[in-house]
Design a protein around this motif. Structure first.
Motif, PDB file in Angstrom:
ATOM      1  N   PHE A   1       0.820  -1.215   0.000  1.00  0.00           N
ATOM      2  CA  PHE A   1       0.000   0.000   0.000  1.00  0.00           C
ATOM      3  C   PHE A   1       0.855   1.267   0.000  1.00  0.00           C
ATOM      4  CE2 PHE A   1       0.309  -1.411   4.429  1.00  0.00           C
ATOM      5  CZ  PHE A   1       0.657  -0.256   5.115  1.00  0.00           C
ATOM      6  N   LYS A   2       2.049   1.154  -0.568  1.00  0.00           N
ATOM      7  CA  LYS A   2       2.970   2.287  -0.597  1.00  0.00           C
ATOM      8  C   LYS A   2       2.377   3.502  -1.319  1.00  0.00           C
ATOM      9  CE  LYS A   2       7.925   2.307  -0.731  1.00  0.00           C
ATOM     10  NZ  LYS A   2       9.112   1.662  -1.274  1.00  0.00           N
ATOM     11  N   GLN A   3       1.629   3.278  -2.403  1.00  0.00           N
ATOM     12  CA  GLN A   3       1.058   4.386  -3.161  1.00  0.00           C
ATOM     13  C   GLN A   3       0.058   5.193  -2.340  1.00  0.00           C
ATOM     14  OE1 GLN A   3       1.203   1.141  -4.079  1.00  0.00           O
ATOM     15  NE2 GLN A   3       1.022   0.893  -6.284  1.00  0.00           N
ATOM     16  N   ALA A   4      -0.572   4.563  -1.365  1.00  0.00           N
ATOM     17  CA  ALA A   4      -1.584   5.244  -0.544  1.00  0.00           C
ATOM     18  C   ALA A   4      -0.957   5.961   0.645  1.00  0.00           C
ATOM     19  CB  ALA A   4      -2.623   4.240  -0.051  1.00  0.00           C
ATOM     20  N   ARG A   5       0.342   5.835   0.816  1.00  0.00           N
ATOM     21  CA  ARG A   5       1.039   6.430   1.949  1.00  0.00           C
ATOM     22  C   ARG A   5       1.618   7.785   1.558  1.00  0.00           C
ATOM     23  NH1 ARG A   5       5.971   6.505   2.995  1.00  0.00           N
ATOM     24  NH2 ARG A   5       6.777   6.773   5.066  1.00  0.00           N
ATOM     25  N   SER A   6       0.738   8.680   1.154  1.00  0.00           N
ATOM     26  CA  SER A   6       1.133   9.997   0.686  1.00  0.00           C
ATOM     27  C   SER A   6       0.098  11.009   1.161  1.00  0.00           C
ATOM     28  CB  SER A   6       1.200   9.990  -0.844  1.00  0.00           C
ATOM     29  OG  SER A   6       1.281  11.297  -1.348  1.00  0.00           O
ATOM     30  N   ALA A   7       0.499  12.266   1.231  1.00  0.00           N
ATOM     31  CA  ALA A   7      -0.450  13.323   1.613  1.00  0.00           C
ATOM     32  C   ALA A   7      -1.293  13.763   0.419  1.00  0.00           C
ATOM     33  CB  ALA A   7       0.301  14.513   2.200  1.00  0.00           C
ATOM     34  N   THR A   8      -1.030  13.193  -0.745  1.00  0.00           N
ATOM     35  CA  THR A   8      -1.790  13.496  -1.962  1.00  0.00           C
ATOM     36  C   THR A   8      -2.667  12.300  -2.304  1.00  0.00           C
ATOM     37  OG1 THR A   8       0.116  14.760  -2.733  1.00  0.00           O
ATOM     38  CG2 THR A   8      -1.555  14.231  -4.362  1.00  0.00           C
ATOM     39  N   VAL A   9      -3.902  12.572  -2.651  1.00  0.00           N
ATOM     40  CA  VAL A   9      -4.834  11.494  -2.975  1.00  0.00           C
ATOM     41  C   VAL A   9      -4.332  10.717  -4.190  1.00  0.00           C
ATOM     42  CG1 VAL A   9      -6.333  12.933  -4.418  1.00  0.00           C
ATOM     43  CG2 VAL A   9      -7.266  10.884  -3.295  1.00  0.00           C
ATOM     44  N   GLU A  10      -4.485   9.405  -4.137  1.00  0.00           N
ATOM     45  CA  GLU A  10      -4.114   8.556  -5.259  1.00  0.00           C
ATOM     46  C   GLU A  10      -5.028   8.851  -6.444  1.00  0.00           C
ATOM     47  OE1 GLU A  10      -3.102   4.062  -5.908  1.00  0.00           O
ATOM     48  OE2 GLU A  10      -3.618   4.367  -3.806  1.00  0.00           O
ATOM     49  N   ALA A  11      -4.481   8.893  -7.637  1.00  0.00           N
ATOM     50  CA  ALA A  11      -5.246   9.269  -8.842  1.00  0.00           C
ATOM     51  C   ALA A  11      -6.456   8.370  -9.080  1.00  0.00           C
ATOM     52  CB  ALA A  11      -4.327   9.237 -10.068  1.00  0.00           C
ATOM     53  N   ASN A  12      -6.357   7.100  -8.789  1.00  0.00           N
ATOM     54  CA  ASN A  12      -7.450   6.161  -9.074  1.00  0.00           C
ATOM     55  C   ASN A  12      -8.440   5.986  -7.921  1.00  0.00           C
ATOM     56  OD1 ASN A  12      -6.662   5.455 -11.745  1.00  0.00           O
ATOM     57  ND2 ASN A  12      -5.003   4.238 -10.879  1.00  0.00           N
ATOM     58  N   LEU A  13      -8.235   6.686  -6.819  1.00  0.00           N
ATOM     59  CA  LEU A  13      -9.175   6.553  -5.702  1.00  0.00           C
ATOM     60  C   LEU A  13     -10.471   7.261  -6.076  1.00  0.00           C
ATOM     61  CD1 LEU A  13      -9.151   5.315  -2.828  1.00  0.00           C
ATOM     62  CD2 LEU A  13      -8.741   7.622  -1.975  1.00  0.00           C
ATOM     63  N   PRO A  14     -11.609   6.560  -6.017  1.00  0.00           N
ATOM     64  CA  PRO A  14     -12.874   7.175  -6.427  1.00  0.00           C
ATOM     65  C   PRO A  14     -13.228   8.389  -5.572  1.00  0.00           C
ATOM     66  CG  PRO A  14     -13.152   4.811  -6.005  1.00  0.00           C
ATOM     67  CD  PRO A  14     -11.772   5.180  -5.574  1.00  0.00           C
ATOM     68  N   ALA A  15     -13.934   9.332  -6.176  1.00  0.00           N
ATOM     69  CA  ALA A  15     -14.349  10.541  -5.456  1.00  0.00           C
ATOM     70  C   ALA A  15     -15.351  10.213  -4.364  1.00  0.00           C
ATOM     71  CB  ALA A  15     -14.943  11.552  -6.430  1.00  0.00           C
ATOM     72  N   ASN A  16     -16.159   9.184  -4.577  1.00  0.00           N
ATOM     73  CA  ASN A  16     -17.157   8.773  -3.594  1.00  0.00           C
ATOM     74  C   ASN A  16     -16.801   7.412  -3.012  1.00  0.00           C
ATOM     75  OD1 ASN A  16     -19.008  11.024  -3.936  1.00  0.00           O
ATOM     76  ND2 ASN A  16     -19.405  10.163  -5.956  1.00  0.00           N
ATOM     77  N   GLU A  17     -17.083   7.240  -1.734  1.00  0.00           N
ATOM     78  CA  GLU A  17     -16.798   5.974  -1.054  1.00  0.00           C
ATOM     79  C   GLU A  17     -17.518   4.826  -1.747  1.00  0.00           C
ATOM     80  OE1 GLU A  17     -17.065   4.112   3.456  1.00  0.00           O
ATOM     81  OE2 GLU A  17     -17.701   6.154   3.087  1.00  0.00           O
ATOM     82  N   GLY A  18     -16.840   3.734  -1.858  1.00  0.00           N
ATOM     83  CA  GLY A  18     -17.409   2.547  -2.485  1.00  0.00           C
ATOM     84  C   GLY A  18     -16.310   1.639  -2.970  1.00  0.00           C
ATOM     85  N   PRO A  19     -16.697   0.521  -3.596  1.00  0.00           N
ATOM     86  CA  PRO A  19     -15.695  -0.468  -4.010  1.00  0.00           C
ATOM     87  C   PRO A  19     -14.879  -0.054  -5.228  1.00  0.00           C
ATOM     88  CG  PRO A  19     -17.879  -1.164  -4.699  1.00  0.00           C
ATOM     89  CD  PRO A  19     -18.067   0.081  -3.879  1.00  0.00           C
ATOM     90  N   GLY A  20     -15.361   0.903  -5.998  1.00  0.00           N
ATOM     91  CA  GLY A  20     -14.665   1.311  -7.222  1.00  0.00           C
ATOM     92  C   GLY A  20     -15.358   0.745  -8.446  1.00  0.00           C
ATOM     93  N   ALA A  21     -15.320   1.511  -9.543  1.00  0.00           N
ATOM     94  CA  ALA A  21     -16.049   1.142 -10.763  1.00  0.00           C
ATOM     95  C   ALA A  21     -15.242   0.242 -11.688  1.00  0.00           C
ATOM     96  CB  ALA A  21     -16.476   2.407 -11.513  1.00  0.00           C
ATOM     97  N   ASN A  22     -13.910   0.227 -11.554  1.00  0.00           N
ATOM     98  CA  ASN A  22     -13.074  -0.615 -12.405  1.00  0.00           C
ATOM     99  C   ASN A  22     -11.927  -1.168 -11.558  1.00  0.00           C
ATOM    100  OD1 ASN A  22     -10.907   1.375 -12.352  1.00  0.00           O
ATOM    101  ND2 ASN A  22     -12.140   2.565 -13.798  1.00  0.00           N
TER     102      ASN A  22
END
Length: 199
Positions: free
Chosen positions: A34-55
């Protein structure tokens, strides 16, 4: 085959230990994906709304976010648990799952000063690097390099090689004065810049 056991690095909430913990946390995040999620900047592929993700890319980003948020929650001392969780829940589009990048941003704002006062903290930390007569000088040099690493990348608290050398010379007991003078003279005669490593 036996399952490998890797101990989760716990943070004690002390400013002086944040840098060391942050390095251990990076290694842990790399090991568990989970290294990509360990940043103060939101990950590009993280959905804007909570949920499992569309792709698949969004689903992977959500999974990394969950791992990172769970790690940060577990790694914090009890005294910080509510604060870091609240920081992660600031996005109203994610009402039940903390966003890891908001938690990281909270930690960085608390423990990595980027204001003009960061220079004061760097100077204080450098001046706290001292040495007793019976200490090994290597420990002093390691402390100095640790302070430099702590402020690495902080434009408000740049620690130069000269800053390190100056503090090392001030901190060394008088028994080392002639040795240090000889080393400095040798470096200058050889046409080399005096570095902490040369001392």
């Amino acid at each position: 085959m036996a399952q490998e056991k890797v101990e989760l690095p716990k943070f004690k909430g002390k400013e002086d230990e944040f840098c060391t913990w942050w390095l251990r946390a990076r290694a842990y995040a790399g090991r568990f994906g989970f290294k990509q999620a360990r940043s103060a900047t939101v990950e590009a592929n993280l959905p804007a709304n909570e949920g499992p993700g569309a792709n698949q890319d969004e689903q992977n980003a959500v999974e990394r976010n969950v791992k990172a948020a769970d790690f940060l929650t577990t790694a914090m001392p009890d005294s910080m648990l509510v604060l870091i969780t609240a920081a992660g829940l600031k996005d109203t589009n994610w009402p039940t799952q903390p966003k890891a990048h908001l938690m990281v941003a909270y930690l960085q704002s608390k423990y990595q000063d980027t204001t003009a006062l960061a220079g004061v903290g760097a100077k204080r930390d450098l001046e706290s690097c001292t040495m007793d007569v019976e200490d090994n000088p290597t420990l002093l040099f390691e402390k100095l390099l640790g302070v430099q690493f702590k402020y690495q990348g902080n434009a408000q608290a740049v620690i130069s090689e000269n800053d390190l050398i100056t503090q090392a010379i001030q901190a060394l007991p008088t028994e080392y004065t002639s040795t240090v003078a000889t080393l400095i003279d040798a470096e200058r005669r050889a046409g080399r810049a005096v570095t902490l490593e040369a001392l």
